[in-house]
Design a protein around this motif. Structure first.
Motif, PDB file in Angstrom:
ATOM      1  N   CYS A  23      11.659   2.445  27.950  1.00  0.00           N
ATOM      2  CA  CYS A  23      12.938   1.718  27.992  1.00  0.00           C
ATOM      3  C   CYS A  23      14.084   2.574  28.531  1.00  0.00           C
ATOM      4  O   CYS A  23      15.139   2.046  28.869  1.00  0.00           O
ATOM      5  N   LEU A  24      13.900   3.888  28.586  1.00  0.00           N
ATOM      6  CA  LEU A  24      14.990   4.788  28.971  1.00  0.00           C
ATOM      7  C   LEU A  24      15.166   4.853  30.481  1.00  0.00           C
ATOM      8  O   LEU A  24      14.206   4.745  31.237  1.00  0.00           O
ATOM      9  N   ARG A  25      16.412   5.021  30.892  1.00  0.00           N
ATOM     10  CA  ARG A  25      16.783   5.075  32.303  1.00  0.00           C
ATOM     11  C   ARG A  25      17.581   6.342  32.593  1.00  0.00           C
ATOM     12  O   ARG A  25      18.108   6.967  31.674  1.00  0.00           O
ATOM     13  N   PRO A  26      17.721   6.717  33.860  1.00  0.00           N
ATOM     14  CA  PRO A  26      18.535   7.892  34.189  1.00  0.00           C
ATOM     15  C   PRO A  26      19.915   7.815  33.531  1.00  0.00           C
ATOM     16  O   PRO A  26      20.551   6.755  33.526  1.00  0.00           O
ATOM     17  N   GLY A  27      20.338   8.936  32.964  1.00  0.00           N
ATOM     18  CA  GLY A  27      21.620   9.006  32.272  1.00  0.00           C
ATOM     19  C   GLY A  27      21.525   8.782  30.782  1.00  0.00           C
ATOM     20  O   GLY A  27      22.467   9.084  30.047  1.00  0.00           O
ATOM     21  N   ASP A  28      20.392   8.254  30.301  1.00  0.00           N
ATOM     22  CA  ASP A  28      20.209   8.002  28.870  1.00  0.00           C
ATOM     23  C   ASP A  28      19.856   9.288  28.137  1.00  0.00           C
ATOM     24  O   ASP A  28      19.283  10.215  28.713  1.00  0.00           O
ATOM     25  N   THR A  29      20.186   9.299  26.849  1.00  0.00           N
ATOM     26  CA  THR A  29      19.858  10.421  25.977  1.00  0.00           C
ATOM     27  C   THR A  29      19.177   9.899  24.729  1.00  0.00           C
ATOM     28  O   THR A  29      19.617   8.897  24.154  1.00  0.00           O
ATOM     29  N   LEU A  30      18.119  10.560  24.307  1.00  0.00           N
ATOM     30  CA  LEU A  30      17.422  10.265  23.060  1.00  0.00           C
ATOM     31  C   LEU A  30      17.719  11.395  22.092  1.00  0.00           C
ATOM     32  O   LEU A  30      17.367  12.546  22.354  1.00  0.00           O
ATOM     33  N   LEU A  31      18.421  11.092  20.998  1.00  0.00           N
ATOM     34  CA  LEU A  31      18.786  12.075  19.983  1.00  0.00           C
ATOM     35  C   LEU A  31      17.814  11.953  18.823  1.00  0.00           C
ATOM     36  O   LEU A  31      17.712  10.890  18.212  1.00  0.00           O
ATOM     37  N   LEU A  32      17.102  13.050  18.504  1.00  0.00           N
ATOM     38  CA  LEU A  32      16.050  13.051  17.494  1.00  0.00           C
ATOM     39  C   LEU A  32      16.427  13.936  16.323  1.00  0.00           C
ATOM     40  O   LEU A  32      16.527  15.158  16.466  1.00  0.00           O
ATOM     41  N   SER A  33      16.629  13.335  15.162  1.00  0.00           N
ATOM     42  CA  SER A  33      16.986  14.071  13.950  1.00  0.00           C
ATOM     43  C   SER A  33      15.884  13.924  12.919  1.00  0.00           C
ATOM     44  O   SER A  33      15.164  12.918  12.903  1.00  0.00           O
ATOM     45  N   GLY A  34      15.790  14.911  12.036  1.00  0.00           N
ATOM     46  CA  GLY A  34      14.811  14.881  10.960  1.00  0.00           C
ATOM     47  C   GLY A  34      14.459  16.298  10.554  1.00  0.00           C
ATOM     48  O   GLY A  34      14.703  17.249  11.300  1.00  0.00           O
ATOM     49  N   VAL A 119      20.154   6.722  22.389  1.00  0.00           N
ATOM     50  CA  VAL A 119      19.400   6.133  21.288  1.00  0.00           C
ATOM     51  C   VAL A 119      19.304   7.231  20.242  1.00  0.00           C
ATOM     52  O   VAL A 119      18.933   8.367  20.565  1.00  0.00           O
ATOM     53  N   ARG A 120      19.656   6.908  19.014  1.00  0.00           N
ATOM     54  CA  ARG A 120      19.557   7.870  17.905  1.00  0.00           C
ATOM     55  C   ARG A 120      18.372   7.489  17.034  1.00  0.00           C
ATOM     56  O   ARG A 120      18.272   6.353  16.580  1.00  0.00           O
ATOM     57  N   LEU A 121      17.507   8.476  16.793  1.00  0.00           N
ATOM     58  CA  LEU A 121      16.371   8.269  15.897  1.00  0.00           C
ATOM     59  C   LEU A 121      16.433   9.304  14.792  1.00  0.00           C
ATOM     60  O   LEU A 121      16.642  10.486  15.055  1.00  0.00           O
ATOM     61  N   THR A 122      16.232   8.848  13.574  1.00  0.00           N
ATOM     62  CA  THR A 122      16.101   9.751  12.438  1.00  0.00           C
ATOM     63  C   THR A 122      14.727   9.521  11.847  1.00  0.00           C
ATOM     64  O   THR A 122      14.373   8.389  11.511  1.00  0.00           O
ATOM     65  N   LEU A 123      13.939  10.601  11.750  1.00  0.00           N
ATOM     66  CA  LEU A 123      12.587  10.524  11.203  1.00  0.00           C
ATOM     67  C   LEU A 123      12.569  11.162   9.824  1.00  0.00           C
ATOM     68  O   LEU A 123      13.134  12.245   9.633  1.00  0.00           O
ATOM     69  N   ARG A 124      11.921  10.482   8.881  1.00  0.00           N
ATOM     70  CA  ARG A 124      11.769  10.999   7.512  1.00  0.00           C
ATOM     71  C   ARG A 124      10.320  10.822   7.074  1.00  0.00           C
ATOM     72  O   ARG A 124       9.671   9.840   7.432  1.00  0.00           O
ATOM     73  N   ARG A 125       9.853  11.765   6.258  1.00  0.00           N
ATOM     74  CA  ARG A 125       8.511  11.633   5.685  1.00  0.00           C
ATOM     75  C   ARG A 125       8.474  10.404   4.776  1.00  0.00           C
ATOM     76  O   ARG A 125       9.393  10.182   4.008  1.00  0.00           O
ATOM     77  N   ALA A 126       7.390   9.660   4.876  1.00  0.00           N
ATOM     78  CA  ALA A 126       7.177   8.505   4.010  1.00  0.00           C
ATOM     79  C   ALA A 126       6.197   8.909   2.901  1.00  0.00           C
ATOM     80  O   ALA A 126       5.737  10.050   2.856  1.00  0.00           O
ATOM     81  N   GLU A 127       5.864   7.996   2.031  1.00  0.00           N
ATOM     82  CA  GLU A 127       4.969   8.304   0.910  1.00  0.00           C
ATOM     83  C   GLU A 127       3.570   8.701   1.369  1.00  0.00           C
ATOM     84  O   GLU A 127       2.966   9.601   0.804  1.00  0.00           O
ATOM     85  N   GLU A 128       3.057   8.035   2.409  1.00  0.00           N
ATOM     86  CA  GLU A 128       1.734   8.379   2.925  1.00  0.00           C
ATOM     87  C   GLU A 128       1.842   9.681   3.717  1.00  0.00           C
ATOM     88  O   GLU A 128       2.863   9.966   4.320  1.00  0.00           O
ATOM     89  N   ASP A 129       0.758  10.477   3.749  1.00  0.00           N
ATOM     90  CA  ASP A 129       0.768  11.817   4.345  1.00  0.00           C
ATOM     91  C   ASP A 129       1.405  11.898   5.735  1.00  0.00           C
ATOM     92  O   ASP A 129       2.340  12.643   5.937  1.00  0.00           O
ATOM     93  N   GLU A 130       0.858  11.194   6.695  1.00  0.00           N
ATOM     94  CA  GLU A 130       1.342  11.300   8.073  1.00  0.00           C
ATOM     95  C   GLU A 130       2.347  10.223   8.437  1.00  0.00           C
ATOM     96  O   GLU A 130       2.835  10.197   9.566  1.00  0.00           O
TER      97      GLU A 130
END
Length: 156
Positions: A23-34, A119-130
């Motif tokens: 979905c990303l195009r030139p000029g876009d930024t994907l911000l990944l936090s976690g 696009v901002r994404l925040t990843l967190r561990r869930a109850e299941e291992d992976e």
């Protein structure tokens, strides 16, 4: 748009990255936090593959940024080791944003990076291992919500 998503494995996190990268195009930024080990690099690799990057993609932890060639240039940043915005600016890193490529940025909060469009994404561990709980927000990047149906947890 804000979405709550869930991945169930490392492969699933990679697949979500591929869907997002498409979905990303030139000029876009994907911000990944976690936290460490939540899958930021895995998701970034998936996005880069969708953007046409081939070959190995090591984490840029010690070099801060790796450039890649794909359908568009891809710049993979890891800002974890930076001390703040002054070091970011002094290194000339802001020049890569908003141009002809796509920026994939891990640890954007280290320098309070506010990119647009992003696009901002925040990843967190869930109850299941992976498993990972993922919050997705967009700012100026049009996304089709249907693309994320396989990972949909609930509407935010």
């Amino acid at each position: 748009m804000a979405l709550r998503l869930k991945t169930r494995s490392q492969d699933d996190t990679f697949a979500l990255g591929r869907a997002l990268g498409a979905c990303l195009r030139p000029g876009d930024t994907l911000l990944l936090s976690g936290d460490l080990g939540t899958g930021k690099s895995v998701l970034a690799r998936g996005a880069a593959r969708a953007l046409g990057v081939e070959g190995p993609m090591p984490s840029p932890s010690f070099t801060i940024m790796f450039p890649y060639e794909g359908r568009v240039p891809v710049y993979h940043f890891d800002l974890y080791r930076l001390s703040g915005p002054d070091e970011f600016e002094a290194a000339g890193l802001s020049e890569w944003f908003g141009g002809a490529g796509v920026c994939l940025v891990e640890w954007p909060e280290t320098v309070d990076l506010a990119a647009h469009p992003c696009v901002r994404l925040t990843l967190r561990r869930a109850e299941e291992d992976e498993a990972r709980d993922v919050e997705l927000e967009t700012d100026g990047v049009p996304l089709n919500e249907a693309v994320f149906a396989p990972w949909r947890a609930e509407k935010a």
